[in-house]
Design a protein around this motif. Structure first.
Motif, short mmCIF file in Angstrom:
data_model
loop_
_atom_site.label_atom_id
_atom_site.label_comp_id
_atom_site.label_asym_id
_atom_site.label_seq_id
_atom_site.Cartn_x
_atom_site.Cartn_y
_atom_site.Cartn_z
N MET A 1 -15.57 1.85 4.49
CA MET A 1 -14.47 0.99 4.69
C MET A 1 -13.90 1.90 6.64
O MET A 1 -12.46 1.63 6.91
CB MET A 1 -13.82 2.62 3.67
CG MET A 1 -12.14 2.31 3.67
SD MET A 1 -11.74 3.85 3.20
CE MET A 1 -12.14 5.02 3.91
N LYS B 1 -14.94 0.53 9.54
CA LYS B 1 -14.18 -0.62 9.25
C LYS B 1 -12.31 -0.27 10.34
O LYS B 1 -11.43 -0.80 10.60
CB LYS B 1 -14.13 -2.18 8.18
CG LYS B 1 -15.18 -2.37 8.46
CD LYS B 1 -15.82 -3.32 7.41
CE LYS B 1 -16.80 -4.31 7.26
NZ LYS B 1 -16.46 -4.92 6.26
N ASP C 1 -6.17 -0.21 1.04
CA ASP C 1 -6.59 -1.66 0.76
C ASP C 1 -7.25 -2.22 -0.33
O ASP C 1 -6.58 -3.70 -0.82
CB ASP C 1 -6.74 -2.27 2.24
CG ASP C 1 -6.41 -1.51 3.50
OD1 ASP C 1 -4.83 -1.74 2.68
OD2 ASP C 1 -6.84 -1.69 4.40
N TYR C 2 -7.83 -1.60 -0.65
CA TYR C 2 -9.18 -1.58 -2.34
C TYR C 2 -8.54 -2.31 -3.56
O TYR C 2 -9.60 -2.49 -3.90
CB TYR C 2 -10.13 -0.92 -1.84
CG TYR C 2 -11.23 -1.51 -0.28
CD1 TYR C 2 -12.53 -1.59 -0.44
CD2 TYR C 2 -10.63 0.04 0.64
CE1 TYR C 2 -12.74 -2.36 0.78
CE2 TYR C 2 -11.58 -0.59 2.05
CZ TYR C 2 -12.82 -1.24 1.88
OH TYR C 2 -13.71 -0.96 3.12
N GLN D 1 0.75 -1.39 0.22
CA GLN D 1 0.08 0.28 0.06
C GLN D 1 0.78 1.22 -0.05
O GLN D 1 0.78 2.10 -0.83
CB GLN D 1 -1.46 -0.12 0.91
CG GLN D 1 -1.56 -0.82 1.56
CD GLN D 1 -2.08 -2.85 2.05
OE1 GLN D 1 -0.70 -2.23 1.91
NE2 GLN D 1 -2.40 -2.93 2.49
N HIS E 1 -10.54 0.17 8.28
CA HIS E 1 -9.41 -0.28 6.90
C HIS E 1 -8.64 0.92 5.93
O HIS E 1 -9.24 2.64 5.83
CB HIS E 1 -10.30 -0.21 4.95
CG HIS E 1 -10.97 -2.25 6.39
ND1 HIS E 1 -11.54 -2.80 5.55
CD2 HIS E 1 -10.42 -2.89 7.39
CE1 HIS E 1 -11.65 -3.85 6.21
NE2 HIS E 1 -11.30 -4.02 7.24
N ASP E 2 -7.85 1.02 5.52
CA ASP E 2 -7.14 2.21 4.70
C ASP E 2 -7.69 2.06 3.32
O ASP E 2 -7.73 0.40 2.59
CB ASP E 2 -6.09 1.65 4.50
CG ASP E 2 -4.71 2.96 3.96
OD1 ASP E 2 -5.49 3.16 3.01
OD2 ASP E 2 -3.51 3.27 3.80
#
Length: 782
Positions: A201, A204, A210-211, A23, A206-207
């Motif tokens: 996102m 949770k 990540d997707y 990432q 998340h970055d």
């Protein structure tokens, strides 16, 4: 170095940190929902612009487009960095199947759906399968996001207006759209798996990277490995002194996933002039010093060396461009990233691209030990890690023309062929147009009927819309009959069992007063028999009797017919009423009484074909009028139910041979449009159409026109009416069957449409002699 360039390079500088995970390689630090990314300490926003027909434009049009594009480049802000990106991405088969292919319905017609789907798949994946998208990314340093938003709002409006002048649409991309571009590049083959929900996102923890990031990145000296894919970044090292405007098109014309980016740093004109003047002064000083040395050696006749003379000439030309020819100095970097499934294929593709550059006297070189920086430069993120700048003027930069040919690929569209230049599918959705009126034009044998049947087949198999067809040549019956109980064929002939009531009128008939509209229809009918029999007195009598007949029908509840109208005319005291009654005798007790009595046809079927082939040449125009009136009633009923109707009228030119029938038809055409009906007129005699003011107005106002091979006289008139260049006209000159031009809104696209012959659908649709099911008893058995 110039002050403005120093400032931009200073802003570009970032503290290097060793990436600890995949990432970290993606240089986007923060995103906002409206599509603004933070890259380094700057803000970047991407806009997508549509293609224009540059390749098939005339020389004058190309020059005009070139100058407008130069104006666009001149308008770029010198305080910001601009990146123009051309993205070749492969069409995802799963997405394609989901959005375009017909679902099976288990109704006995799935065999035709399978054939149609297979044809679409073969066209989509066999020919090219590459979608080309174009973006412009602006990167600017601002204090905070609010300042950046204000700046991008102004720049976005400016870009939109400049692209609109070119005939291109420019739309800003949201954060989700921009992340999808990066996801599709990093994770080729997994395009359908992209899902991004900012709220989910954040909830949770998340970055966002990540997707979109690949599973892994392997760095090598001259290539990268993103997951299982190989990629390589090249940059344009040497520029030729003369470059053709088709170079970028050729470089991006490969059937591969790739991106080409042009990074632009505009220089403020005052700084640019000062810089060039200093350079010119340096050249002049060198020349003066050289001459002084020669004079000191008593060599007074020495000629200035060629390289010094050339430097002086080029510096003067550059200064002249900046001061008198409205040019700007631009610094540009051109990078290109190729992806492949294997190292061998990557090497092969690299060589192919480099050979194209060599053909244009340019040199594309592979970046050594800078592949990751090159990748981030080529992607439409907004960063530039490669500083291989070349100094260009506006015109020199405009030569790298990003435009090629317009594509028509609407969501939910219907297949109309392949783009003759890019070989991508043409998918048209008429709902997106200002009006849905369509014309299908071409000489006999050019494929008009086949194109119409192909569209009708799609509508029959994949929609629940009603389809009404006026068929003067008996061509469409076999196709509809083969589809089972979906529709019926009404065969109108003298003495036939199928009858239509010409006086039938539903509630809401006409644009204004239904009685007035019906009177005009009766006048058109009588005019078809006797061209000189409808004078002012006749009009008054027809109007009076029509009103009386419908008033009586309202009281008795019995539907009026032409027989009822004739009886009412005979009751009138005027002799002219007897003349009109005599004219109507043909339709009531004469050979064409099929229109004079109560209808015997079930008009509630979803698909109706009105076959008037057996009426004969003299009576066809009359039959066409009555059928159009019947269609108008059905369209009005469907409109009240909220149902869409598709109307196809063959031999369209016939109705414009007389004044009243032309006026009635013009009125009906407007009503079709207002009542959720999509009318399509099919004709071979374009010249007849264009001789009528009403018909030519209808044609010029129609947003959808399919032009197949045209006769010489028709071509000239169409070119003037629709503003078609001579280069575009070549696609409808001696064209093969099924090939021509499509006018879709403002787009004008050459197309090729060839349907596989070894299919049941082809046998039903072809009208070529000796092929398929057409006419006579064979058609009825089918």
């Amino acid at each position: 170095m110039m002050k403005s360039i120093k400032a931009i390079l200073r802003e570009d500088k970032e503290r290097y940190t060793v990436p600890r995970r995949v990432q970290d390689v993606i240089p986007v630090r923060r995103i906002w929902n409206d599509g603004i990314f933070m890259v380094g300490g700057r803000f970047a926003k991407t806009y997508q612009f549509s293609d224009i027909n540059y390749l098939v434009a005339s020389r004058e049009d190309k020059e005009s487009m070139f100058l407008i594009y130069s104006e666009l480049l001149n308008s770029l802000d010198s305080g910001a960095a601009t990146k123009i990106t051309i993205n070749n991405r492969r069409m995802n088969r799963a997405n394609f199947e989901q959005s375009i292919l017909m679902p099976m319905r288990g109704d006995g017609r799935d065999v035709y759906r399978q054939e149609y789907n297979q044809m679409l798949l073969d066209k989509a994946t066999g020919a090219n399968g590459i979608m080309q998208e174009k973006y412009i990314t602006i990167t600017v340093a601002k204090k905070d996001i609010e300042e950046a938003r204000t700046y991008f709002a102004r720049v976005g409006a400016d870009l939109t207006s400049h692209f609109a002048a070119l005939g291109s649409k420019c739309v800003e991309l949201t954060a989700s759209d921009r992340l999808r571009i990066l996801h599709d590049f990093y994770r080729t083959g997994e395009e359908g798996d992209f899902h991004f929900d900012a709220r989910d996102m954040m909830r949770k923890g998340h970055d966002f990277r990540d997707y979109i990031c690949p599973d892994s990145i392997e760095k090598n000296s001259d290539y990268l490995k993103l997951g299982e894919k190989y990629c390589r970044v090249l940059f344009l090292k040497d520029y030729a002194s003369y470059i053709k405007d088709g170079m970028v098109t050729e470089l991006t014309d490969f059937n591969r996933n790739m991106m080409l980016s042009i990074d632009i740093l505009p220089v403020p004109t005052d700084e640019a002039v000062k810089e060039v003047e200093n350079r010119l002064l340096g050249v002049e000083t060198n020349i003066t010093n050289w001459q002084r040395r020669q004079n000191a050696n008593n060599n007074f006749s020495a000629v200035i060396p060629y390289d010094m003379e050339l430097q002086r000439k080029e510096a003067k030309e550059f200064l002249d461009d900046l001061t008198t020819r409205d040019q700007r100095m631009m610094f540009a970097v051109i990078t290109m990233v190729l992806t492949a499934d294997s190292k061998e294929q990557l090497d092969s593709d690299t060589e192919a691209v480099q050979s194209v550059a060599r053909k244009h006297m340019c040199q594309l070189s592979v970046l050594k030990f800078q592949q990751l920086d090159g990748l981030n430069t080529a992607l439409p993120i907004g960063t530039r890690k490669i500083n291989a700048f070349r100094t260009l003027t506006t015109e020199s930069l405009a030569v790298f023309m990003p435009f090629k040919v317009q594509e028509i690929q609407d969501k939910g569209g219907i297949y109309f062929g392949e783009n003759a230049i890019s070989h991508n599918l043409i998918m048209c959705n008429k709902e997106n147009l200002l009006n849905q009126s369509a014309f299908l034009l071409g000489v006999p044998g050019s494929g008009k009927s086949f194109s119409a049947k192909e569209l009708i087949s799609f509508l029959m198999l994949n929609t629940d819309d009603d389809i009404l067809i006026c068929d003067p040549e008996g061509e469409f019956g076999p196709l509809v009959e083969a589809m089972g109980d979906l529709g019926s064929v009404v065969r109108v002939a003298a003495g036939g069992k199928d009858r239509l009531n010409a006086m039938y009128m539903v509630e809401g008939y006409g644009e204004n007063n239904p009685i007035v509209e019906k009177s005009q229809f009766i006048m058109s009918l009588i005019e078809q028999i006797d061209k000189n029999s409808v004078g002012p007195q006749h009009k008054s009598i027809i109007d009076r009797c029509t009103a009386a007949v419908y008033q009586e029908a309202l009281q008795t509840g019995i539907a009026p017919t032409l027989c009822t109208l004739r009886e009412k005319l005979l009751e009138q005291p005027e002799d002219k009423a007897k003349e009109i009654a005599l004219s109507l005798e043909l339709f009531t007790t004469g050979s064409l009484d099929v229109f004079g009595h109560v209808g015997t046809v079930d008009l509630d079927k979803r698909i109706l074909v009105f076959d008037i082939h057996d009426l004969g040449t003299q009576l066809k125009p009359t039959g066409l009028l009555v059928i159009t009136d019947t269609i108008l009633n059905r369209v009005t009923l469907n409109w009240r139910k909220g149902k869409r109707t598709h109307v196809f009228i063959d031999e369209f030119h016939v109705v414009f041979e007389n004044e009243y029938s032309g006026a009635f038809f013009n009125s009906a055409w407007r009503q079709f449009r207002k009542r959720n009906a999509y009318p399509t007129a099919i004709t071979q005699n374009v010249e007849y159409l264009l001789d009528s003011v009403q018909a030519s107005t209808m044609l010029s106002n129609s947003e959808f026109v399919v032009m197949l091979n045209q006769a010489a006289s028709d071509r000239e008139k169409l070119a003037r009416l629709l503003n078609i260049s001579s280069e575009q006209m070549s696609y409808i000159t001696n064209a093969d069957a099924g090939c021509g031009l499509i006018k879709y809104g403002s787009a004008l696209v050459p197309f090729v449409n060839r349907f596989p012959r070894d299919t049941k659908l082809y046998q039903l649709m072809t009208t070529r002699p000796g092929e398929g099911v057409f006419g006579g008893e064979t058609a009825r058995q089918a």
